[in-house]
Design a protein around this motif. Structure first.
Motif, PDB file in Angstrom:
ATOM      1  N   ALA A 132      -5.810  49.418  11.917  1.00  9.12           N
ATOM      2  CA  ALA A 132      -4.553  48.675  11.941  1.00  9.12           C
ATOM      3  C   ALA A 132      -4.362  47.796  10.715  1.00  9.12           C
ATOM      4  O   ALA A 132      -3.226  47.560  10.282  1.00  9.12           O
ATOM      5  N   PHE A 133      -5.435  47.281  10.168  1.00 12.35           N
ATOM      6  CA  PHE A 133      -5.346  46.389   9.012  1.00 12.35           C
ATOM      7  C   PHE A 133      -6.026  47.047   7.818  1.00 12.35           C
ATOM      8  O   PHE A 133      -7.198  46.812   7.544  1.00 12.35           O
ATOM      9  N   PRO A 134      -5.286  47.875   7.103  1.00  6.49           N
ATOM     10  CA  PRO A 134      -5.897  48.617   5.992  1.00  6.49           C
ATOM     11  C   PRO A 134      -6.280  47.692   4.837  1.00  6.49           C
ATOM     12  O   PRO A 134      -5.711  46.618   4.665  1.00  6.49           O
ATOM     13  N   LYS A 135      -7.248  48.130   4.074  1.00 10.33           N
ATOM     14  CA  LYS A 135      -7.693  47.328   2.931  1.00 10.33           C
ATOM     15  C   LYS A 135      -6.788  47.584   1.728  1.00 10.33           C
ATOM     16  O   LYS A 135      -6.078  48.574   1.659  1.00 10.33           O
ATOM     17  N   ARG A 136      -6.836  46.667   0.796  1.00 12.39           N
ATOM     18  CA  ARG A 136      -6.038  46.795  -0.435  1.00 12.39           C
ATOM     19  C   ARG A 136      -6.815  47.573  -1.489  1.00 12.39           C
ATOM     20  O   ARG A 136      -7.984  47.341  -1.715  1.00 12.39           O
ATOM     21  N   VAL A 137      -6.095  48.475  -2.117  1.00 13.70           N
ATOM     22  CA  VAL A 137      -6.638  49.195  -3.262  1.00 13.70           C
ATOM     23  C   VAL A 137      -5.711  48.878  -4.420  1.00 13.70           C
ATOM     24  O   VAL A 137      -4.608  49.410  -4.515  1.00 13.70           O
ATOM     25  N   GLY A 138      -6.150  47.973  -5.281  1.00 13.60           N
ATOM     26  CA  GLY A 138      -5.269  47.486  -6.348  1.00 13.60           C
ATOM     27  C   GLY A 138      -4.153  46.660  -5.737  1.00 13.60           C
ATOM     28  O   GLY A 138      -4.389  45.719  -5.005  1.00 13.60           O
ATOM     29  N   LYS A 139      -2.905  47.028  -6.031  1.00 11.68           N
ATOM     30  CA  LYS A 139      -1.762  46.318  -5.462  1.00 11.68           C
ATOM     31  C   LYS A 139      -1.206  47.021  -4.233  1.00 11.68           C
ATOM     32  O   LYS A 139      -0.288  46.533  -3.601  1.00 11.68           O
ATOM     33  N   GLU A 140      -1.740  48.168  -3.909  1.00 10.79           N
ATOM     34  CA  GLU A 140      -1.250  48.982  -2.794  1.00 10.79           C
ATOM     35  C   GLU A 140      -2.155  48.823  -1.576  1.00 10.79           C
ATOM     36  O   GLU A 140      -3.344  48.554  -1.699  1.00 10.79           O
ATOM     37  N   LEU A 141      -1.573  49.003  -0.407  1.00  7.01           N
ATOM     38  CA  LEU A 141      -2.367  49.070   0.816  1.00  7.01           C
ATOM     39  C   LEU A 141      -2.778  50.516   1.044  1.00  7.01           C
ATOM     40  O   LEU A 141      -1.950  51.419   0.960  1.00  7.01           O
ATOM     41  N   ALA A 142      -4.041  50.724   1.312  1.00  7.30           N
ATOM     42  CA  ALA A 142      -4.535  52.080   1.541  1.00  7.30           C
ATOM     43  C   ALA A 142      -4.305  52.458   2.997  1.00  7.30           C
ATOM     44  O   ALA A 142      -4.692  51.732   3.903  1.00  7.30           O
TER      45      ALA A 142
END
Length: 118
Positions: free
Chosen positions: A39-49
């Motif tokens: 439910a709470f995806p991690k950030r990859v750079g400025k985007e949410l994965a």
């Protein structure tokens, strides 16, 4: 394979020093943790994965393995101290009223949330 290792190896070893009530409390925490990972995806750079298919599959597998191996063993441990008739009637009442009503109620709640939130 994982479920059989849990049922025949890990659970008998842990049940000697852990109370069944503790296992009942740990199981939903593990499932909730897996749900939160999705439910709470991690950030990859400025985007949410977005969760990958592997993550969703792993979460589903963990939940089903816990349900099949841990919950079923704990269900049986609840009825051990009862006499035969109480055990038989108790299992039927809980099966019909508890599990089926619980699944129906959770399905209705999830449908209402989906309908409300879009």
């Amino acid at each position: 394979v994982v479920s059989s290792v849990l049922q025949f190896g890990v659970l008998p070893a842990t049940s000697s020093f852990l109370e069944p009530s503790t296992l009942w409390k740990i199981m939903p925490l593990i499932m909730m943790t897996m749900s939160c990972v999705l439910a709470f995806p991690k950030r990859v750079g400025k985007e949410l994965a977005d969760p990958t298919l592997n993550m969703v599959g792993a979460a589903y597998a963990v939940m089903k393995i816990l349900e099949f191996s841990v919950r079923r063993m704990l269900d049986e441990m609840v009825y051990v101290p009862l006499d035969y008739e109480s055990r038989f009637v108790g299992k039927e009442v809980i099966s019909v009223l508890g599990y089926r009503f619980g699944k129906s109620a959770s399905s209705l709640v999830l449908s209402a949330i989906t309908h409300t939130l879009g």
